[in-house]
Design an enzyme around this catalytic site. Structure first.
Site, mmCIF file in Angstrom:
data_model
loop_
_atom_site.group_PDB
_atom_site.id
_atom_site.type_symbol
_atom_site.label_atom_id
_atom_site.label_comp_id
_atom_site.label_asym_id
_atom_site.label_seq_id
_atom_site.Cartn_x
_atom_site.Cartn_y
_atom_site.Cartn_z
ATOM 1 N N ASP A 1 -11.125 2.976 4.254
ATOM 2 C CA ASP A 1 -11.303 1.369 3.806
ATOM 3 C C ASP A 1 -12.849 1.329 3.779
ATOM 4 O O ASP A 1 -13.541 1.228 3.534
ATOM 5 C CB ASP A 1 -10.400 1.106 5.209
ATOM 6 C CG ASP A 1 -9.477 0.122 4.836
ATOM 7 O OD1 ASP A 1 -9.310 -0.645 3.618
ATOM 8 O OD2 ASP A 1 -8.857 -0.934 5.880
ATOM 9 N N GLN B 1 -5.051 -1.101 9.622
ATOM 10 C CA GLN B 1 -4.504 -2.338 9.147
ATOM 11 C C GLN B 1 -4.760 -3.382 10.451
ATOM 12 O O GLN B 1 -4.822 -3.668 11.055
ATOM 13 C CB GLN B 1 -3.216 -2.387 8.911
ATOM 14 C CG GLN B 1 -2.365 -3.598 8.641
ATOM 15 C CD GLN B 1 -2.790 -4.191 6.720
ATOM 16 O OE1 GLN B 1 -3.288 -3.033 6.070
ATOM 17 N NE2 GLN B 1 -3.961 -5.333 6.365
ATOM 18 N N LYS C 1 0.696 -1.113 -0.113
ATOM 19 C CA LYS C 1 -0.210 0.468 0.122
ATOM 20 C C LYS C 1 1.063 1.427 0.456
ATOM 21 O O LYS C 1 0.762 2.388 -0.694
ATOM 22 C CB LYS C 1 -1.016 0.000 1.171
ATOM 23 C CG LYS C 1 -2.370 -1.109 1.169
ATOM 24 C CD LYS C 1 -2.629 -1.052 2.397
ATOM 25 C CE LYS C 1 -3.989 -2.647 2.239
ATOM 26 N NZ LYS C 1 -4.404 -2.978 3.485
#
Ligand code: NAP
Length: 303
Positions: free
Chosen positions: A121, A98, A54
């Site tokens: 997200d 994460q 990422k």
């Protein structure tokens, strides 16, 4: 037997990232550089790889990227305080926690702290409400990547029967909402579903998002169907394999996503796109207008 088209997520994701990079250069003229912060707690090896990928993709798009690394002993309150601090930082447009978090930490409570504008997200409760109700907001990256991959291959899902195997908050549930919003007819299957094979055989599009190698057999899908294989599993030989038995699908289905190189890269491309959207909105610029302009002059755009 007919030819099976490989839906190349790697190439499509690269085209998207190039478009975002070109649009980011234009956005800088408005005085803003997209900023992404990733919070990584603990030492999980898979998470470290995902975060590295990422970081690389976001840096390549011209973003300011940083990773906050915290030990797995971090207190819940300190982790939440970190998110609340980033919410206030005007240079940060996207915050990614994460997942999964180490045992003992409440991921739901941490995600609850995210400012929905920076929740790239698309997993916080307010983001969930937005995509469920069809309102503007960030859509979760993996399901958004599934839809965008089909779009960019000219595959219209309106009126198609999509059977999604898996009902997680990360993939199956949000994909069902996004596909419904695009007028697909959606069936969601899970571990208690009876006659899973029969459900799959009725699908125009099968999405496998379970986490069990080669669960979906070739004769579970009808000839000419489309298969999106979201699963990432480690095979006995150490190689990555999906949730569909890909060898059995070849020549039978019309199109399939490979593993690796299918939905994985698309997930990262959607993270980059969501962060770009946040940055553009922060200065009142229409992100889609900039992206369309960038796509028109980017080689490989529209792939
Ligand atoms: P998850 O949270 O573990 O959910 C798995 C889902 O599969 C659950 O809904 C479960 O049903 C269902 N399931 C389990 N066994 C089943 C069976 N035998 N038959 C039918 N359904 C069954 O997993 P996830 O986070 O959604 O991830 C799924 C897979 O996608 C994993 O391999 C993961 O690594 C991969 N993934 C890939 C990406 C990407 O970028 N490519 C992103 C996210 C995830 P219940 O709800 O009844 O338990």
């Amino acid at each position: 037997m007919s030819q099976t088209q490989i839906l190349d997520g790697k190439a499509t994701a690269l085209a998207i990232r190039l478009e975002v990079a070109a649009a980011t250069a234009k956005l800088k003229a408005h005085g803003v550089q997209p900023g992404l912060v990733v919070i990584l707690v603990g030492e999980d090896p898979a998470s470290q790889v995902y975060v590295r990928n990422k970081d690389r993709a976001a840096t390549g798009a011209g973003f300011a990227v940083s990773t906050i690394r915290l030990p797995d002993s971090v207190a819940q309150a300190d982790l939440e305080a970190e998110v609340l601090k980033l919410n206030q930082d005007p240079l940060v447009h996207g915050i990614l926690v994460q997942l999964p978090l180490p045992k003992g930490l409440d991921a739901g409570a941490v995600v609850d702290c995210l400012d929905p504008a920076k929740d790239v997200d698309g997993l916080s409760p307010r983001s969930v409400a937005a995509w469920t109700l069809g309102r503007p907001g960030h859509k979760p990256c993996t399901p958004a990547g599934c839809i965008e991959l089909l779009d960019r291959h000219g595959m219209d899902i309106s009126g198609q029967h999509m059977v999604i195997v898996g009902r997680s908050m990360l993939v199956g549930k949000p994909l069902s909402a996004l596909a419904l919003a695009r007028n697909a007819t959606v069936t969601v299957c899970h571990s208690r579903t009876q006659d899973l094979a029969e459900h799959c055989r009725r699908a125009d599009i099968v999405v496998a998002a379970v986490g069990r190698a080669k669960l979906i057999q070739g004769d579970w899908v009808r000839e000419g169907a489309i298969v999106l294989d979201v699963g990432i599993n480690r095979g006995d030989d150490g190689k990555l394999v999906g949730d569909a038995d890909q060898a059995q699908m070849m020549g039978r289905v019309a199109a399939i996503t490979p593993v690796p190189g299918g939905i994985g890269p698309m997930t990262i491309a959607m993270l980059i796109k969501n962060t770009f959207h946040s940055a553009a909105h922060s200065v009142g610029v229409d992100p889609e207008a900039l992206l369309t302009e960038a796509a028109a002059c980017t080689p490989g755009a529209g792939t």
